[in-house]
Design a protein around this motif. Structure first.
Motif, short mmCIF file in Angstrom:
data_model
loop_
_atom_site.label_atom_id
_atom_site.label_comp_id
_atom_site.label_asym_id
_atom_site.label_seq_id
_atom_site.Cartn_x
_atom_site.Cartn_y
_atom_site.Cartn_z
N SER A 116 0.87 -1.18 0.00
CA SER A 116 0.00 0.00 0.00
C SER A 116 0.90 1.23 0.00
CB SER A 116 -0.87 0.01 1.25
OG SER A 116 -0.08 0.28 2.38
N ALA A 117 0.30 2.41 0.11
CA ALA A 117 1.10 3.64 0.13
C ALA A 117 2.03 3.66 1.34
CB ALA A 117 0.18 4.86 0.14
N ARG A 118 1.61 2.99 2.42
CA ARG A 118 2.37 3.09 3.67
C ARG A 118 3.15 1.83 4.03
NH1 ARG A 118 0.32 7.05 7.10
NH2 ARG A 118 0.77 5.73 8.88
N ALA A 119 2.98 0.76 3.26
CA ALA A 119 3.71 -0.48 3.58
C ALA A 119 4.11 -1.17 2.28
CB ALA A 119 2.82 -1.41 4.40
N HIS A 120 5.23 -1.91 2.36
CA HIS A 120 5.68 -2.63 1.17
C HIS A 120 6.28 -3.96 1.62
CE1 HIS A 120 6.80 -3.23 -2.95
NE2 HIS A 120 6.34 -2.03 -3.28
N CYS A 121 6.35 -4.91 0.69
CA CYS A 121 6.89 -6.20 1.10
C CYS A 121 8.42 -6.19 1.07
CB CYS A 121 6.34 -7.33 0.24
SG CYS A 121 6.68 -7.11 -1.49
N PHE A 122 9.02 -5.17 0.45
CA PHE A 122 10.47 -4.99 0.63
C PHE A 122 10.78 -3.51 0.79
CE2 PHE A 122 10.08 -4.95 -4.02
CZ PHE A 122 10.75 -3.76 -4.32
N VAL A 153 15.36 3.48 5.23
CA VAL A 153 15.82 4.46 4.24
C VAL A 153 14.63 5.15 3.57
CG1 VAL A 153 17.27 4.80 2.19
CG2 VAL A 153 17.89 3.06 3.86
N GLU A 154 13.57 4.38 3.26
CA GLU A 154 12.39 4.98 2.64
C GLU A 154 11.80 6.07 3.53
OE1 GLU A 154 13.20 1.91 2.36
OE2 GLU A 154 12.65 1.13 0.38
N ARG A 155 11.79 5.78 4.81
CA ARG A 155 11.23 6.72 5.78
C ARG A 155 12.01 8.05 5.75
NH1 ARG A 155 7.36 8.90 8.55
NH2 ARG A 155 7.96 9.70 10.58
N ILE A 156 13.34 7.93 5.77
CA ILE A 156 14.18 9.13 5.77
C ILE A 156 14.04 9.87 4.44
CG2 ILE A 156 16.54 10.01 6.08
CD1 ILE A 156 16.03 8.56 8.55
N ALA A 157 13.99 9.08 3.33
CA ALA A 157 13.84 9.70 2.00
C ALA A 157 12.50 10.41 1.90
CB ALA A 157 13.95 8.64 0.92
N GLN A 158 11.50 9.82 2.53
CA GLN A 158 10.16 10.40 2.52
C GLN A 158 10.18 11.78 3.20
OE1 GLN A 158 7.53 7.84 4.63
NE2 GLN A 158 5.69 9.00 4.13
N ARG A 173 9.68 14.46 0.56
CA ARG A 173 8.21 14.55 0.68
C ARG A 173 7.51 13.58 -0.28
NH1 ARG A 173 9.40 16.95 4.23
NH2 ARG A 173 10.34 18.99 4.39
N VAL A 174 8.02 12.38 -0.33
CA VAL A 174 7.36 11.35 -1.14
C VAL A 174 6.46 10.57 -0.20
CG1 VAL A 174 7.74 9.26 -2.50
CG2 VAL A 174 9.34 11.16 -2.67
N ASN A 175 5.14 10.64 -0.44
CA ASN A 175 4.27 10.05 0.57
C ASN A 175 3.67 8.70 0.18
OD1 ASN A 175 2.61 11.01 -1.32
ND2 ASN A 175 1.73 12.66 -0.08
N ASP A 176 4.14 8.13 -0.94
CA ASP A 176 3.64 6.81 -1.34
C ASP A 176 4.83 5.89 -1.58
OD1 ASP A 176 2.59 4.57 -2.65
OD2 ASP A 176 0.98 5.75 -3.54
N LEU A 177 4.95 4.87 -0.72
CA LEU A 177 6.11 3.96 -0.77
C LEU A 177 6.25 3.24 -2.11
CD1 LEU A 177 6.17 2.05 2.63
CD2 LEU A 177 7.92 3.55 1.69
N ARG A 178 5.11 3.07 -2.79
CA ARG A 178 5.14 2.30 -4.04
C ARG A 178 5.96 3.00 -5.12
NH1 ARG A 178 -1.24 1.51 -3.69
NH2 ARG A 178 -0.92 3.68 -3.16
N LEU A 179 6.02 4.35 -5.05
CA LEU A 179 6.75 5.11 -6.08
C LEU A 179 8.22 4.70 -6.17
CD1 LEU A 179 5.25 8.62 -5.33
CD2 LEU A 179 5.10 7.40 -7.51
N TYR A 180 8.79 4.25 -5.04
CA TYR A 180 10.21 3.91 -5.04
C TYR A 180 10.54 2.69 -5.89
CZ TYR A 180 10.76 7.13 -1.13
OH TYR A 180 10.78 8.24 -0.34
N SER A 181 9.55 1.83 -6.12
CA SER A 181 9.88 0.61 -6.86
C SER A 181 9.11 0.47 -8.17
CB SER A 181 9.63 -0.61 -5.98
OG SER A 181 8.37 -0.53 -5.39
N GLU A 182 8.34 1.49 -8.55
CA GLU A 182 7.57 1.35 -9.78
C GLU A 182 8.34 1.74 -11.04
OE1 GLU A 182 4.07 3.56 -8.85
OE2 GLU A 182 2.99 1.77 -8.16
#
Ligand code: DAH
Length: 337
Positions: free
Chosen positions: A197-203, A308-313, A317-326
């Protein structure tokens, strides 16, 4: 002789060459092997020595005039050709350079901050056994983090082989193979069995920190995290520690950094608290030191782990975790630094 040269000059003065065929017959007539110029040069041999200098100059002048006429005709002909589409004077097309992934940028920045205070970088495998991921880190056998819901097991019959759920496993590998003093950070990818989801990812990615030496205290931990927070978020950043629990640290804490957006006044990013949670940490539990072959009576140490995603966020100001791997280039090309 002079008379003949002047006659040829008069003859050609009225000539206008209009095309290539005319230019070629002109060349043969005047400059060819049996042409006018050739016979003039033949006769030149009979010119008395005292006149040779003047007549010779005159003859060369004529030769130049003949050649100029042909050259002009060639240029004229070229100008008549239809223009080619190939324009060699146009500037080349530049190739655009790729950019680093935002998570790589954040990882590099964090790594270089810790390297200034003597932390090395160490890595471990993404497929881990139960010992390195759980048991050596003081997880009781029935701890919920071992549960199927969190961990991707590969084959539980082979010593609980799984995808590592955190980079704390690298701590164990470092302590097993190195003698204190140890100062290292371990960046890497980790896996958890979560719905995407926007707030959780499997990796996602973590950076683990470990410092083991004689007389390491909680004050050292606090100073190190404070140094990191000020280096990364700016010199006005403040940290606060809240008591927490992790099996591998005692005491344990969670660290918040003052919200750099609202300077602590409260905004929707920090959910009006003025603080943002950035990492977990604590003093390495003596059980963990002993399990890894380090005498807990002689040595102590601290550890910390951050996402790292948390700090990058927080940084981008990236608020959707999925963007990092799409791998959407519209997202990725924004990070040119
Ligand atoms: N391993 C923890 C996690 O995945 C993060 C963590 C917390 C690492 C405290 C540590 C620590 O080294 O001391 O949530």
């Amino acid at each position: 002789m002079r008379e003949r040269i002047e006659q040829v000059q008069r003859e050609i003065s009225g000539i206008v060459i209009t095309d290539n065929t005319e230019a070629e017959s002109f060349r043969i007539k005047y400059l060819g092997a049996k042409g006018v110029l050739k016979s003039l040069y033949q006769d030149f041999k009979t010119v008395p020595n005292e006149e040779k200098k003047v007549i010779g100059q005159h003859l060369n002048e004529l030769k130049q005039q003949l050649e100029n006429l042909i050259e002009a005709a060639k240029l004229n002909e070229q100008a008549k050709q239809p223009k080619s589409l190939l324009d060699l004077t146009r500037p080349g097309r530049s190739t655009s350079l790729g950019s680093l992934h935002p998570l790589t940028l954040v990882r590099n920045e964090i790594t270089s901050i810790f390297s200034t205070i003597g932390f090395s970088v160490s890595e471990g495998p993404e497929i881990e056994d139960d010992w390195h991921n759980f048991s050596a880190l003081n997880f009781p056998p029935d701890h919920p983090a071992r549960d199927m819901q969190d961990t991707f097991f590969i084959d539980s019959s082979i010593d609980g082989l799984s995808l590592r759920t955190h980079t704390s496993s690298v701590q164990v590998r470092v302590m097993e193979t190195q003698k204190p003093p140890i100062r290292t950070i371990s960046p890497g990818r980790v896996y958890r069995n979560e719905a995407i989801s926007a707030r959780a990812h499997c990796f996602f990615h973590q950076i683990e920190g470990l410092y083991i030496d004689k007389n390491v205290s909680f004050a050292d931990l606090k100073q190190t995290i404070d140094f990191f927070a000020k280096s990364f978020f700016g010199s006005s950043a403040k940290i606060r520690l809240r008591p927490s629990y992790f099996p591998f640290t005692e005491p344990s804490a969670e660290v918040d950094v003052s919200c750099s957006l609202c300077q602590g006044d409260g905004c929707n990013v920090c959910k009006y608290t003025g603080w943002l949670e950035i990492l977990g940490c604590g003093m390495v539990d003596p059980n963990v030191l002993d399990a890894c072959g380090i005498d807990s009576k002689e040595y102590s140490g601290f550890a910390f782990g951050m996402g790292v995603e948390r700090i990058a966020q927080l940084k981008y100001r990236v608020n959707d975790l999925r963007l990092y791997s799409e791998n959407d280039v519209r997202f990725l090309t924004q990070f040119h630094f």
